[in-house]
Design an enzyme around this catalytic site. Structure first.
Site, PDB file in Angstrom:
ATOM      1  N   GLY A 124       0.829  -1.207   0.000  1.00  0.00           N
ATOM      2  CA  GLY A 124       0.000   0.000   0.000  1.00  0.00           C
ATOM      3  C   GLY A 124       0.863   1.258   0.000  1.00  0.00           C
ATOM      4  O   GLY A 124       0.501   2.278  -0.592  1.00  0.00           O
ATOM      5  N   ASN A 125       2.036   1.153   0.642  1.00  0.00           N
ATOM      6  CA  ASN A 125       2.941   2.311   0.683  1.00  0.00           C
ATOM      7  C   ASN A 125       3.601   2.570  -0.667  1.00  0.00           C
ATOM      8  O   ASN A 125       3.969   3.698  -0.973  1.00  0.00           O
ATOM      9  CB  ASN A 125       4.027   2.102   1.739  1.00  0.00           C
ATOM     10  N   LYS A 182      -0.559  -3.104  13.542  1.00  0.00           N
ATOM     11  CA  LYS A 182      -0.587  -2.757  12.121  1.00  0.00           C
ATOM     12  C   LYS A 182      -0.667  -1.240  11.932  1.00  0.00           C
ATOM     13  O   LYS A 182      -1.667  -0.621  12.298  1.00  0.00           O
ATOM     14  CB  LYS A 182      -1.797  -3.447  11.481  1.00  0.00           C
ATOM     15  N   LYS A 197      -1.287  -7.804   4.801  1.00  0.00           N
ATOM     16  CA  LYS A 197      -1.467  -8.338   3.447  1.00  0.00           C
ATOM     17  C   LYS A 197      -0.353  -9.304   3.045  1.00  0.00           C
ATOM     18  O   LYS A 197      -0.552 -10.134   2.155  1.00  0.00           O
ATOM     19  CB  LYS A 197      -1.605  -7.218   2.416  1.00  0.00           C
ATOM     20  N   LYS A 232       6.720  -9.287   6.130  1.00  0.00           N
ATOM     21  CA  LYS A 232       7.122  -9.734   4.783  1.00  0.00           C
ATOM     22  C   LYS A 232       8.057 -10.927   4.897  1.00  0.00           C
ATOM     23  O   LYS A 232       7.928 -11.916   4.171  1.00  0.00           O
ATOM     24  CB  LYS A 232       7.832  -8.606   4.029  1.00  0.00           C
TER      25      LYS A 232
HETATM   26  P1  ADP Z   1       4.264  -1.944   2.390  1.00  0.00           P
HETATM   27  O1  ADP Z   1       3.152  -0.975   2.231  1.00  0.00           O
HETATM   28  O2  ADP Z   1       4.939  -2.256   1.104  1.00  0.00           O
HETATM   29  O3  ADP Z   1       3.867  -3.179   3.155  1.00  0.00           O
HETATM   30  P2  ADP Z   1       5.866  -1.238   4.721  1.00  0.00           P
HETATM   31  O4  ADP Z   1       6.152   0.184   5.121  1.00  0.00           O
HETATM   32  O5  ADP Z   1       4.921  -2.024   5.546  1.00  0.00           O
HETATM   33  O6  ADP Z   1       5.410  -1.169   3.193  1.00  0.00           O
HETATM   34  O7  ADP Z   1       7.236  -2.058   4.654  1.00  0.00           O
HETATM   35  C1  ADP Z   1       8.362  -1.564   3.939  1.00  0.00           C
HETATM   36  C2  ADP Z   1       9.278  -0.782   4.872  1.00  0.00           C
HETATM   37  O8  ADP Z   1       9.951  -1.655   5.779  1.00  0.00           O
HETATM   38  C3  ADP Z   1      10.423  -0.070   4.203  1.00  0.00           C
HETATM   39  O9  ADP Z   1      10.026   1.163   3.673  1.00  0.00           O
HETATM   40  C4  ADP Z   1      11.434   0.086   5.348  1.00  0.00           C
HETATM   41  O10 ADP Z   1      11.349   1.379   5.894  1.00  0.00           O
HETATM   42  C5  ADP Z   1      10.960  -0.892   6.409  1.00  0.00           C
HETATM   43  N1  ADP Z   1      11.989  -1.797   6.942  1.00  0.00           N
HETATM   44  C6  ADP Z   1      12.082  -2.139   8.248  1.00  0.00           C
HETATM   45  N2  ADP Z   1      13.067  -2.996   8.460  1.00  0.00           N
HETATM   46  C7  ADP Z   1      13.656  -3.228   7.256  1.00  0.00           C
HETATM   47  C8  ADP Z   1      14.750  -4.056   6.820  1.00  0.00           C
HETATM   48  N3  ADP Z   1      15.445  -4.810   7.687  1.00  0.00           N
HETATM   49  N4  ADP Z   1      15.063  -4.061   5.509  1.00  0.00           N
HETATM   50  C9  ADP Z   1      14.373  -3.307   4.628  1.00  0.00           C
HETATM   51  N5  ADP Z   1      13.319  -2.494   4.981  1.00  0.00           N
HETATM   52  C10 ADP Z   1      12.966  -2.456   6.277  1.00  0.00           C
HETATM   53 MG    MG Z   2       3.222  -3.203   5.156  1.00  0.00          MG
END
Ligand code: ADP
Ligand code: MG
Length: 344
Positions: free
Chosen positions: A32-33, A150, A235, A297
């Site tokens: 979503g981001n 979340k 998600k 993820k």
């Molecule tokens: P999405 O909407 O794609 O789920 P999120 O903001 O939930 O996006 O997850 C992506 C974010 O995770 C990245 O922008 C980054 O800031 C964060 N992040 C936290 N820990 C890590 C890591 N170890 N490696 C890469 N990104 C990370």
């Molecule tokens: Mg996310």
């Protein structure tokens, strides 16, 4: 940054030991981001532009012969909608969070199917693209109900605003330099309620968009009937469940960073190109992956790879084609022990 070449040709490649002639089926989960990046405000025009860009790339994978099932997040969008509901509650009734999930699932899905149809048509592909209103059963006993994790909606940088909203009963997580974000319960996805519909559509040759926003959360009451509940399912975890249920040969998680990093956000930061589940689990246990963002993820990738013996990848939406082919992002592969189990 530069990438070490992966020996694996393709995340969605049929593994040598599978022995089936089923087409390569990849579940692609879009963040979503990545659709409404932090700091852009996420106007309709911006989101449409980002979705179009993503669907143009995904169309190439479909035209290339891959069976793609798309799922997507809604963190920024559902939080914004919830905020609007709260601000307008004295004028029109505020809708509960499960309604907001359903609404964002529909609006993002509507944009996606339209953009993907256009992109496919440009290749002369007239495939039907279908969004599925997707509900997911969660447990009423999930520990998440008392521990919101979340993040949804905008990043808030005004500390007084956060304090005021906390007094209204909202909960916030401090994201360091980026500000605060509201958090809501995120129970684990247990059962996909739309599996049969999705499978029928795939069998009929449609391209399916499913489980948007992690799916609409529902619990089964004592009377056996499903009721919607106020939560946002992650998600990525829902995507792993979807990929497993659809017997996908690959899971690809697309976000706004190019890969999974260790020592993320520090001068020692290092992107991971390819890693086995055991090593990734060790890093996760050390707290390398933030809760509510990269954590789920990684967990989704581990769950899918462990359950199926198939690979998963995490990377940037901008690199989708290379990520699906295993040439960018982080490729998560089974350890020898997992591969052995899946074979037997
Ligand atoms: P999405 O909407 O794609 O789920 P999120 O903001 O939930 O996006 O997850 C992506 C974010 O995770 C990245 O922008 C980054 O800031 C964060 N992040 C936290 N820990 C890590 C890591 N170890 N490696 C890469 N990104 C990370
Ligand atoms: Mg996310």
């Amino acid at each position: 940054m530069r990438w070490r070449e992966h020996p694996e040709p393709d995340v969605s490649a049929e593994p040598a030991y599978s022995g089936t002639s089923r087409p390569r089926r990849t579940v692609v989960a879009l963040g979503g981001n990545a659709i409404a990046p932090a700091g852009t405000g996420g106007t309709a025009e911006e989101q449409t532009r980002n979705i179009r860009r993503a669907m143009t790339l995904i169309a190439e994978l479909i035209v290339d012969g891959r069976e793609i099932v798309i799922t997507h997040g809604n963190g920024p969008q559902v939080g914004n909608l919830l905020l609007k509901n709260e601000m307008a509650k004295d004028v029109v009734p505020a809708m509960p969070l499960d309604w907001c999930v359903a609404q964002t699932q529909a609006t993002i899905g509507y944009q996606m199917i339209t953009a993907l149809e256009h992109a496919l048509e440009a290749h002369g592909d007239l495939s039907t693209v279908v969004p599925v209103i997707s509900r997911i059963e969660v447990s009423a006993d999930d520990p998440a109900w008392s521990d919101p994790s979340k993040p949804i909606g905008p990043y808030i940088t005004d500390e007084a605003e956060v304090a005021r909203r906390r007094r209204d009963g909202q909960q916030f997580v401090d994201l360091g330099g980026r500000g605060w974000r509201r958090v809501v319960p995120s129970p684990r996805p247990r059962t996909l309620l739309e599996s049969m519909t999705i499978n029928l559509l795939l069998d009929a040759g449609a391209v399916v968009v499913a489980n948007g926003g992690g799916g609409i959360p529902m619990v089964r009451g004592d009377d056996g009937l499903l009721v919607g509940v106020e939560a946002v399912i992650d998600k990525d975890l829902a995507g792993a469940l979807l990929a497993r249920e659809l017997r996908a040969t690959g899971l690809v998680i697309l976000t706004d960073v190019e890969a999974v990093a260790v020592d993320f956000g520090t001068p020692r930061q290092r992107w991971l190109s390819k890693i086995g589940t055991r090593d990734l689990r060790t890093l996760a246990a050390k707290g390398e992956f933030a809760r509510g963002s990269m954590g789920p993820k990684v967990e989704a990738a581990l769950t899918f790879v462990d359950d199926t013996g198939m690979p998963a990848a995490i990377g940037s939406l901008d690199d989708v084609i290379a990520v699906v082919r295993g040439h960018a992002g982080t490729l998560v592969v089974p350890d020898a022990a997992t591969a052995e189990r899946s074979r037997s």
